[in-house]
Design an enzyme around this catalytic site. Structure first.
Site, short mmCIF file in Angstrom:
data_model
loop_
_atom_site.label_atom_id
_atom_site.label_comp_id
_atom_site.label_asym_id
_atom_site.label_seq_id
_atom_site.Cartn_x
_atom_site.Cartn_y
_atom_site.Cartn_z
N ASP A 51 0.84 -1.01 0.04
CA ASP A 51 0.01 0.21 0.07
C ASP A 51 1.04 1.42 -0.43
O ASP A 51 1.46 0.95 0.49
CB ASP A 51 -0.23 -0.55 1.34
CG ASP A 51 -2.06 1.42 0.99
OD1 ASP A 51 -2.61 1.53 0.49
OD2 ASP A 51 -1.36 1.53 2.79
N GLU A 88 1.58 -0.46 -4.70
CA GLU A 88 0.64 0.53 -5.44
C GLU A 88 1.19 1.89 -5.73
O GLU A 88 1.75 2.68 -4.53
CB GLU A 88 -0.19 1.09 -4.40
CG GLU A 88 -1.36 1.91 -4.38
CD GLU A 88 -2.22 2.58 -3.27
OE1 GLU A 88 -3.04 3.63 -3.83
OE2 GLU A 88 -1.91 2.41 -2.72
N ASP A 109 -10.38 2.76 -4.11
CA ASP A 109 -9.96 3.94 -4.18
C ASP A 109 -10.78 4.95 -5.32
O ASP A 109 -11.06 5.27 -5.18
CB ASP A 109 -8.34 3.59 -3.82
CG ASP A 109 -7.86 3.54 -2.58
OD1 ASP A 109 -8.51 3.58 -1.70
OD2 ASP A 109 -6.63 3.78 -2.62
#
Length: 410
Positions: free
Chosen positions: A190, A215, A297
């Site tokens: 993340d 990410e 997201d």
């Protein structure tokens, strides 16, 4: 594929998956999943996930968190979260193992919520929980006594200082625990912009996940609201990140996501770069590009950067026939109706049967405003858009088609 003595499909070599390039990922949650007894709900879907052809399912962060979605962790060793108890998580992971779908853990190690106040009155200490770090574990830019961050700040919460040896030792041990004791095989890192990719390399080398993806998300190049044609600087940043992980991690192809969602609105010329290649990370380094059209997201109820909802099948027709490693989003697969589910399964099926993989060759035939067509691996042809096109030659047969897309195979 490496088989071990008990016959399980256990990959012992964590480079094998990247070399083979035959991954198909399911993002197995959205932004609202924490409200729905998630581990129990997913357990009922494991058989379908396996049958559909997914090799790995990315699960939400397993650790107890200040925010129910899981992205504000504190006690990393507490596996009772809003998604369910540790017991339910382990039951899910066991079922996934039986069905040979790998479990991908969402690794949130850029930041961590403190338990007690320390230097400057900030909550920048971790007394009373495992990994009971002091203020040195928090970057100086976010109220700690550590060094400056080696990446961008995630605001509003203490950011972890990965330059500290004691921090890295503890994180590596925690990742090894997730891998060996809890039963995760893969990692998703993340907010990978938040700390240097050289630490990702160290963590992968230490914990040996079978597959990792980062990410690394920053903004594409826009001119006002208009997405620029050339996104080379954007994809270069992602490529640099991958390179600095020692090439051990793949990365989500945010460049392809940004371009594809404009292309489907009648701007398919965007899908061929000046060199005649795909314009995202998959055009430059397909064996490390994890493609997707939406996540928790960009889509879901957050919808920060959503793919146009009436064009998602054109998006999947592109991802699932192209090089790179495609990801399907839970919402599209399970919440958008049976027809979409079946169409995606059919595309996965074609990909598997024609043995399209991350490094498959690609030749782009058309990239017009209303039409894109390409041949992949010399054995699959596809078109998207409302322009008409079909491959020349009697050897091609229509494999599947739907609204504004068609795929042929030899």
């Amino acid at each position: 594929m490496v088989y071990n003595s008990n016959g399980n499909d256990q990959q012992t070599d964590n480079g094998a998956v990247l070399r083979s390039g035959r991954e198909i990922l399911l993002q197995a949650f959205n932004w609202e999943s924490h409200k729905h007894d998630w581990w129990r709900k997913l357990e009922k879907k494991v058989a379908d996930i396996a049958k559909s052809g997914f090799t790995t399912a990315w699960l939400p962060p397993p650790t107890n968190s200040f925010a129910p979605e899981g992205y504000l962790p504190q006690n990393l060793y507490n596996l009772n979260s809003s998604y369910g108890s540790e017991q339910l998580l382990k039951a899910l992971l066991e079922k996934m193992k039986q069905y040979k779908v790998r479990a991908m853990a969402d690794i949130v190690i850029n930041h961590r919520v403190g338990t007690t106040q320390g230097h400057g009155g900030m909550y920048n200490r971790y007394d009373g929980v495992p990994l009971s770090w002091d203020e040195r574990a928090v970057t100086s830019c976010t109220g700690g006594l550590g060094n400056r961050s080696t990446g961008d700040n995630f605001n509003g919460v203490p950011n972890i200082d990965h330059t500290q040896h004691f921090v890295r030792k503890d994180i590596t041990a925690w990742l090894q625990w997730l891998r060996k004791n809890v039963g995760f095989q893969d990692f998703r890192f993340d907010f990978a912009r938040g700390y240097s990719p050289k630490y990702v390399k160290e963590y992968i080398e230490g914990a040996k996940p079978i597959f990792s993806v980062g990410e690394y998300w920053d903004s594409c190049n826009y001119n006002g609201h208009f997405l620029e044609y050339n996104q080379d600087s954007h994809r270069q940043r992602i490529v640099n990140w991958i390179d600095l992980t020692g090439q051990l991690s793949a990365a989500f192809d945010f460049t392809t996501k940004g371009i594809l969602q404009e292309a489907v609105k009648g701007q398919f010329w965007r899908l061929r770069d000046p060199q005649g290649k795909p314009p995202g990370v998959l055009g430059w380094w397909p064996s490390r590009a994890v493609t997707f059209i939406d996540n928790h997201d960009t889509g879901s109820t957050q919808a920060h950067w959503p793919f146009p909802s009436d064009h998602i099948m054109e998006g999947y027709a592109y991802l699932l026939t192209h090089p790179g490693m495609p990801t399907v989003f839970y919402d599209h697969f399970y919440d958008w109706g049976n027809s979409i589910h079946e169409q995606i399964v059919k595309l996965i099926d074609i990909r598997k049967h024609q043995d399209i993989h991350s490094r498959s060759s690609i030749r782009i035939f058309e990239a017009q405003p209303n039409l894109y067509s390409a041949i992949i691996g010399e054995k699959v042809c596809m078109k998207i858009g409302d322009g008409s096109w079909c491959p020349a030659g009697k050897e091609w047969t229509l494999a599947t088609s739907g609204h504004r897309y068609a795929v042929w195979q030899k």
